[in-house]
Design a protein around this motif. Structure first.
Motif, PDB file in Angstrom:
ATOM      1  N   GLY A   1       5.959   1.688 -17.322  1.00 30.26           N
ATOM      2  CA  GLY A   1       7.060   2.461 -16.771  1.00 30.26           C
ATOM      3  C   GLY A   1       8.006   3.000 -17.817  1.00 30.26           C
ATOM      4  N   ALA A   2       9.112   3.534 -17.336  1.00 30.01           N
ATOM      5  CA  ALA A   2      10.068   4.198 -18.219  1.00 30.01           C
ATOM      6  C   ALA A   2      10.700   3.255 -19.232  1.00 30.01           C
ATOM      7  N   GLU A   3      10.710   1.963 -18.958  1.00 26.11           N
ATOM      8  CA  GLU A   3      11.309   1.008 -19.887  1.00 26.11           C
ATOM      9  C   GLU A   3      10.334   0.522 -20.958  1.00 26.11           C
ATOM     10  N   SER A   4       9.120   1.014 -20.923  1.00 29.73           N
ATOM     11  CA  SER A   4       8.131   0.635 -21.937  1.00 29.73           C
ATOM     12  C   SER A   4       8.332   1.521 -23.164  1.00 29.73           C
ATOM     13  N   VAL A   5       9.179   1.053 -24.085  1.00 28.94           N
ATOM     14  CA  VAL A   5       9.529   1.858 -25.262  1.00 28.94           C
ATOM     15  C   VAL A   5       9.296   1.133 -26.579  1.00 28.94           C
TER      16      VAL A   5
ATOM     17  N   SER B   1       3.558   1.121 -26.594  1.00 28.81           N
ATOM     18  CA  SER B   1       4.376   1.337 -25.408  1.00 28.81           C
ATOM     19  C   SER B   1       4.001   2.679 -24.791  1.00 28.81           C
TER      20      SER B   1
ATOM     21  N   TYR C   1      12.854  11.712 -28.332  1.00 30.75           N
ATOM     22  CA  TYR C   1      12.662  10.273 -28.469  1.00 30.75           C
ATOM     23  C   TYR C   1      11.337   9.918 -29.175  1.00 30.75           C
TER      24      TYR C   1
ATOM     25  N   VAL D   1      12.730   4.380 -31.580  1.00 35.69           N
ATOM     26  CA  VAL D   1      13.552   3.323 -30.985  1.00 35.69           C
ATOM     27  C   VAL D   1      14.067   2.394 -32.071  1.00 35.69           C
TER      28      VAL D   1
ATOM     29  N   THR E   1      25.395  -8.097 -27.616  1.00 33.90           N
ATOM     30  CA  THR E   1      25.153  -6.743 -27.128  1.00 33.90           C
ATOM     31  C   THR E   1      26.294  -5.794 -27.472  1.00 33.90           C
TER      32      THR E   1
ATOM     33  N   SER F   1      13.460  -9.820 -30.267  1.00 33.47           N
ATOM     34  CA  SER F   1      13.966  -9.875 -28.896  1.00 33.47           C
ATOM     35  C   SER F   1      15.492  -9.924 -28.835  1.00 33.47           C
TER      36      SER F   1
ATOM     37  N   PRO G   1      16.880   3.938 -27.889  1.00 38.66           N
ATOM     38  CA  PRO G   1      16.074   5.136 -28.101  1.00 38.66           C
ATOM     39  C   PRO G   1      16.938   6.251 -28.694  1.00 38.66           C
TER      40      PRO G   1
END
Length: 299
Positions: A104-108, A124, A148, A157, A166, A204, A210
């Motif tokens: 999906g879109a979060e696979s970067v 990804s 991107y 990324v 964060t 992690s 991105p």
């Protein structure tokens, strides 16, 4: 009159039901469907919508796409290329393994190869799109850049480390999809030098960021050239992708672009009922038409 025992009557009734259903669904129905399949106009779809090559042999189905590559997976330049496929291993387009990548879109962020073993590399979705766009750009001699994406065809990324997890001050920045000793696509981020990624290292704790870059908002390489269909067996490409490939195919076939585009038009279908879906070009039909009309010299 002697009545049959209840248990025997029930068994005889069950046997009659079995015989009737066997005759109806096991014989009459299949024979009826087979006869219907031979009605003019239905025979070809019933046989799988087969398409035959220049020698008269069956080469595929108009309903199932296929790859037009050599034994090493390189695109054959005399043919229009299909969209990517995630069905099965290798080049995809395995009709027994229809399916998508489910990314999906979060696979970067990639899983980088460790110990120089390419089988441990898991790209990804973003990197798959970037690498495909670069490859198409190189093949067609056009700008294959994409938002991107890095210049070397991976997802742009950064992995950013903050003092507060964060948020806070940036302490370290890693180009997550560029394995050392690659040169990071960006020299620095918020005043901190960007470093390449070490395969096998745990990133992690980094915040993935991105980076859009300066690629055009509307890339030259169309979306269907870099993304697989949900089934992985889509036989069609977009008219835009066909138009992008026409100059190359014309050169390889020693004919004009206008002649090639006329063949493209004959293999193009419009929207279903005029409103559903998008126009598409059947790749196998088009390449067969090319072989018949403009056979590649020396092939």
């Amino acid at each position: 009159m002697t009545r049959l025992p209840v248990w025997l009557s029930q068994h005889l009734a069950a046997l009659r039901v079995v015989l009737v259903l066997t005759l109806t669904t096991g014989l009459l129905y299949p024979l009826g469907m087979t006869a219907l399949a031979h009605v003019p106009g239905l025979a070809a779809p019933a046989r799988g919508s087969e398409l035959k090559g220049t020698d008269g042999s069956m080469v595929g189905s108009r309903l199932i796409g296929q790859a037009f590559t050599d034994g090493k997976g390189n695109a054959l330049p005399q043919y229009f290329q299909s969209r990517p496929s995630a069905a099965g291993s290798g080049d995809g387009y395995d009709p027994t393994a229809s399916g998508a990548s489910n990314l999906g879109a979060e696979s970067v962020v990639d899983t980088l190869a460790t110990n120089n073993d390419p089988t441990t590399f898991k790209p990804s979705l973003l990197t798959q799109v970037c690498s495909r766009s670069k490859a198409v750009g190189d093949l067609e001699h056009v700008d294959g850049s994409r938002p991107y994406c890095t210049g070397d065809g991976v997802g742009a990324v950064l992995g950013v480390y903050y003092t507060g997890g964060t948020s806070g001050t940036v302490t370290k920045v890693v180009s997550l999809n560029q394995a050392c000793p690659a040169k990071p696509f960006k020299a620095s981020y918020r005043g901190v030098a960007v470093v390449c990624a070490n395969p096998g290292e745990d990133y992690s704790a980094a915040v993935p960021v991105p980076v859009r870059g300066d690629a055009p908002a509307h890339p030259v390489v169309p979306a269907d050239a870099v993304t697989a269909s949900a089934s992985g067996l889509d036989p069609q490409i977009s008219p835009a992708y066909a138009d992008l490939q026409a100059p190359r195919v014309a050169r390889e076939r020693h004919t004009t672009e206008d002649a090639v585009r006329k063949l493209v038009a004959t293999c193009t279908t419009g929207r279903t009922l005029g409103i559903l879906g998008e126009p598409g070009v059947n790749g196998l039909r088009l390449n067969l038409a090319l072989d018949r009309t403009y056979p590649k010299q020396g092939a």
